[in-house]
Design an enzyme around this catalytic site. Structure first.
Site, PDB file in Angstrom:
ATOM      1  N   MET A 126      41.340  41.650  49.193  1.00 15.45           N
ATOM      2  CA  MET A 126      42.729  41.309  49.505  1.00 15.45           C
ATOM      3  C   MET A 126      43.209  42.124  50.716  1.00 15.45           C
ATOM      4  O   MET A 126      42.812  43.273  50.893  1.00 15.45           O
ATOM      5  CB  MET A 126      43.631  41.597  48.301  1.00 15.45           C
ATOM      6  CG  MET A 126      43.268  40.823  47.040  1.00 15.45           C
ATOM      7  SD  MET A 126      43.279  39.027  47.260  1.00 15.45           S
ATOM      8  CE  MET A 126      44.993  38.755  47.671  1.00 15.45           C
ATOM      9  N   ASP A 186      41.320  45.167  44.033  1.00 16.36           N
ATOM     10  CA  ASP A 186      41.552  44.063  44.976  1.00 16.36           C
ATOM     11  C   ASP A 186      40.299  43.484  45.595  1.00 16.36           C
ATOM     12  O   ASP A 186      40.365  42.819  46.615  1.00 16.36           O
ATOM     13  CB  ASP A 186      42.567  44.488  46.058  1.00 16.36           C
ATOM     14  CG  ASP A 186      41.942  45.269  47.203  1.00 16.36           C
ATOM     15  OD1 ASP A 186      40.961  45.992  46.951  1.00 16.36           O
ATOM     16  OD2 ASP A 186      42.428  45.141  48.332  1.00 16.36           O
ATOM     17  N   GLU A 187      39.125  43.732  44.982  1.00 14.45           N
ATOM     18  CA  GLU A 187      37.935  43.111  45.577  1.00 14.45           C
ATOM     19  C   GLU A 187      36.948  42.659  44.515  1.00 14.45           C
ATOM     20  O   GLU A 187      36.880  43.218  43.418  1.00 14.45           O
ATOM     21  CB  GLU A 187      37.259  44.060  46.579  1.00 14.45           C
ATOM     22  CG  GLU A 187      36.865  45.366  45.972  1.00 14.45           C
ATOM     23  CD  GLU A 187      36.195  46.327  46.955  1.00 14.45           C
ATOM     24  OE1 GLU A 187      35.407  45.908  47.796  1.00 14.45           O
ATOM     25  OE2 GLU A 187      36.469  47.524  46.822  1.00 14.45           O
TER      26      GLU A 187
HETATM   27  N1  DCP Z   1      44.527  52.583  47.926  1.00 18.90           N
HETATM   28  C1  DCP Z   1      45.107  53.818  47.602  1.00 18.90           C
HETATM   29  N2  DCP Z   1      44.686  54.942  48.242  1.00 18.90           N
HETATM   30  C2  DCP Z   1      43.713  54.877  49.212  1.00 18.90           C
HETATM   31  C3  DCP Z   1      43.114  53.642  49.519  1.00 18.90           C
HETATM   32  C4  DCP Z   1      43.552  52.496  48.860  1.00 18.90           C
HETATM   33  O1  DCP Z   1      45.993  53.870  46.752  1.00 18.90           O
HETATM   34  N3  DCP Z   1      43.322  55.994  49.845  1.00 18.90           N
HETATM   35  C5  DCP Z   1      45.039  51.359  47.237  1.00 18.90           C
HETATM   36  C6  DCP Z   1      46.069  50.659  48.096  1.00 18.90           C
HETATM   37  C7  DCP Z   1      45.386  49.453  48.634  1.00 18.90           C
HETATM   38  C8  DCP Z   1      44.342  49.147  47.584  1.00 18.90           C
HETATM   39  O2  DCP Z   1      43.997  50.414  47.012  1.00 18.90           O
HETATM   40  O3  DCP Z   1      46.296  48.377  48.866  1.00 18.90           O
HETATM   41  C9  DCP Z   1      43.128  48.459  48.123  1.00 18.90           C
HETATM   42  O4  DCP Z   1      42.464  49.299  49.041  1.00 18.90           O
HETATM   43  P1  DCP Z   1      41.807  48.749  50.359  1.00 18.90           P
HETATM   44  O5  DCP Z   1      40.966  49.850  50.911  1.00 18.90           O
HETATM   45  O6  DCP Z   1      41.161  47.428  50.106  1.00 18.90           O
HETATM   46  O7  DCP Z   1      43.028  48.588  51.371  1.00 18.90           O
HETATM   47  P2  DCP Z   1      44.093  47.438  51.546  1.00 18.90           P
HETATM   48  O8  DCP Z   1      43.856  46.290  50.638  1.00 18.90           O
HETATM   49  O9  DCP Z   1      45.455  48.034  51.473  1.00 18.90           O
HETATM   50  O10 DCP Z   1      43.881  46.998  53.061  1.00 18.90           O
HETATM   51  P3  DCP Z   1      42.718  46.117  53.710  1.00 18.90           P
HETATM   52  O11 DCP Z   1      43.405  44.909  54.264  1.00 18.90           O
HETATM   53  O12 DCP Z   1      42.156  46.975  54.789  1.00 18.90           O
HETATM   54  O13 DCP Z   1      41.704  45.798  52.654  1.00 18.90           O
HETATM   55 CA    CA Z   2      41.832  45.348  50.443  1.00 19.47          CA
END
Ligand code: DCP
Ligand code: CA
Length: 390
Positions: A12, A104-105
């Site tokens: 996501m 989210d994956e």
């Molecule tokens: N997350 C968190 N702390 C982190 C990394 C991630 O709390 N250091 C949480 C917030 C993210 C979710 O996990 O929304 C999913 O992580 P992702 O690495 O997949 O990052 P995103 O979905 O936010 O962005 P991307 O579009 O790069 O996948």
């Molecule tokens: Ca993500």
């Protein structure tokens, strides 16, 4: 193409931030920063905020400096979990092998489901469209013949990306920066950078022996990654429980309302106990009646809030009985509870929870007694009278 594995990795986009943006539409294109529950760091940021240099793991103070105009919100994990379950539940409805690997994956094994690239593209677009229709969120998907390459591909073109790797995959991989390899630790990356190694292809040239001498067993793994090799399977979980049900054929047909209600209470206790043991709650209650002439009817009703207590289930089925039963002789009664969610999530939505909590605690105590001493150790008066008669 038919004999090769076909594996998709779905991730996501800016997950927590995208959900927050949905719940407040005027935040849609703003730099939105989700802060991780009290730790003072950024959990994630919208792509608009990332353009300003904000990123996951950064101190919030630093993010405020980079994006003073940003919208900062506290993480609401229950909300994100709800979206996560909705998304992956949806995928599991039409895809047989889905392995959820984080909030989210997920990996999806499409081997054997696809005849050609056109079909593959159509299926991937359908997955993206379904998620978007159900949640308003976008995701990025990578497809390859193994999990490693699929994961690298899903990350390559974000947000709303779609990359399908073909026979050029290895060549493509070797031109990438080493940071694209999943799980590459900061120390390893720093060491390699010191050795002026920046591209995946350079790892291959260094050779396995050199990498092992630097990093031990991790070096061997790194070498396999650089070659784009990965045989690990997509592990689908067991299908989630969709309902709990119980039915009973009476010793003698009955048209005695009091007796039918007592049986329904007893069935509610049995189903309720299994529901609670699985830490679940359900919204839809179904009553099944088979009359003496074997005619069978079922009737359901769905409540606004989730149920997990025997008394709540019994109230629903009694109402259903009143609606459908007109004094016929009954030979079988059954009840089912479906439309399930985890108890944890149901509690978030339960407006009646304060009143119900005491009864819930009492019911859990009774469950524990029944587990220890048997089903009939404790029984409600009417159910007891009926069981004694049996
Ligand atoms: N997350 C968190 N702390 C982190 C990394 C991630 O709390 N250091 C949480 C917030 C993210 C979710 O996990 O929304 C999913 O992580 P992702 O690495 O997949 O990052 P995103 O979905 O936010 O962005 P991307 O579009 O790069 O996948
Ligand atoms: Ca993500």
């Amino acid at each position: 193409m038919k004999t090769e594995r076909i594996i998709a990795h779905l991730d996501m986009d800016a997950f927590f931030a995208a959900i927050e943006a949905k719940t407040s539409p005027h935040w849609q294109d703003q730099p939105l920063i989700v802060c991780g529950g009290g730790r003072g760091v950024v959990a994630t940021a919208s792509y608009t905020a990332r353009a300003l240099g904000v990123k996951s793991g950064q101190p919030v103070t630093e993010a405020k400096r980079l994006a003073p105009q940003g919208i900062f919100v506290e993480a609401d994990h229950q909300k994100y979990l709800w979206f996560s379950r909705r998304i992956f539940g949806l995928l599991k409805e039409f895809l047989p092998v889905v392995e959820v690997v984080s909030i989210d994956e997920a990996f999806i094994d499409l081997t054997g489901m696809i005849q050609n690239e056109e079909q593959l593209r159509a299926l991937i677009l359908k997955i993206k469209a379904q998620i978007r229709a159900a949640t308003g969120l976008t995701c990025s998907i990578g497809v390859a013949n193994n999990k490693l390459l699929a994961k690298i591909a899903s990350d390559y073109q974000k947000p709303d990306g779609l990359i399908i790797l073909d026979s050029n995959a290895i060549q493509w991989l070797q031109g990438l920066e080493i940071e694209k390899l999943p799980g590459l630790g900061g120390k390893t990356a720093a060491f390699l950078s010191e050795m002026s190694v920046s591209k995946v292809g350079e790892l291959v040239k260094l050779g396995e022996r050199q990498l092992v001498s630097w990093f031990g067993a991790n070096g061997a793994h790194l070498y396999q990654m650089a070659l784009g090799k990965d045989n690990s399977p997509v592990l689908a979980e067991a299908a989630p429980l969709k309902s709990f049900s119980q039915e009973i054929t009476l010793n003698d047909d009955s048209n005695n309302q009091e007796e039918l209600e007592a049986v329904l209470w007893w069935l509610s206790e049995l189903v309720g106990r299994r529901l609670r043991a699985a830490e679940m709650a359900g919204k839809t209650v179904t009553l099944k009646l088979r009359y003496a002439d074997f005619k069978t009817i079922t009737r359901s009703q769905t409540r606004m809030n989730y149920l997990s207590l025997d008394s709540e289930i019994a109230t629903e089925v009694r109402e259903l009985l009143q609606k459908v039963w007109h004094g016929e002789a009954v030979r079988l009664l059954g009840i089912k509870i479906s439309n399930l969610t985890s108890l944890e999530l149901s509690m978030q939505q339960l407006t009646l929870w304060d009143q119900a909590e005491e009864e819930y605690q009492l019911t859990k105590t009774i469950d524990a007694l029944k587990t220890k001493y048997g089903e009939e150790i404790l029984m409600r008066g009417s159910a007891f009278a009926w069981r004694k008669k049996k």
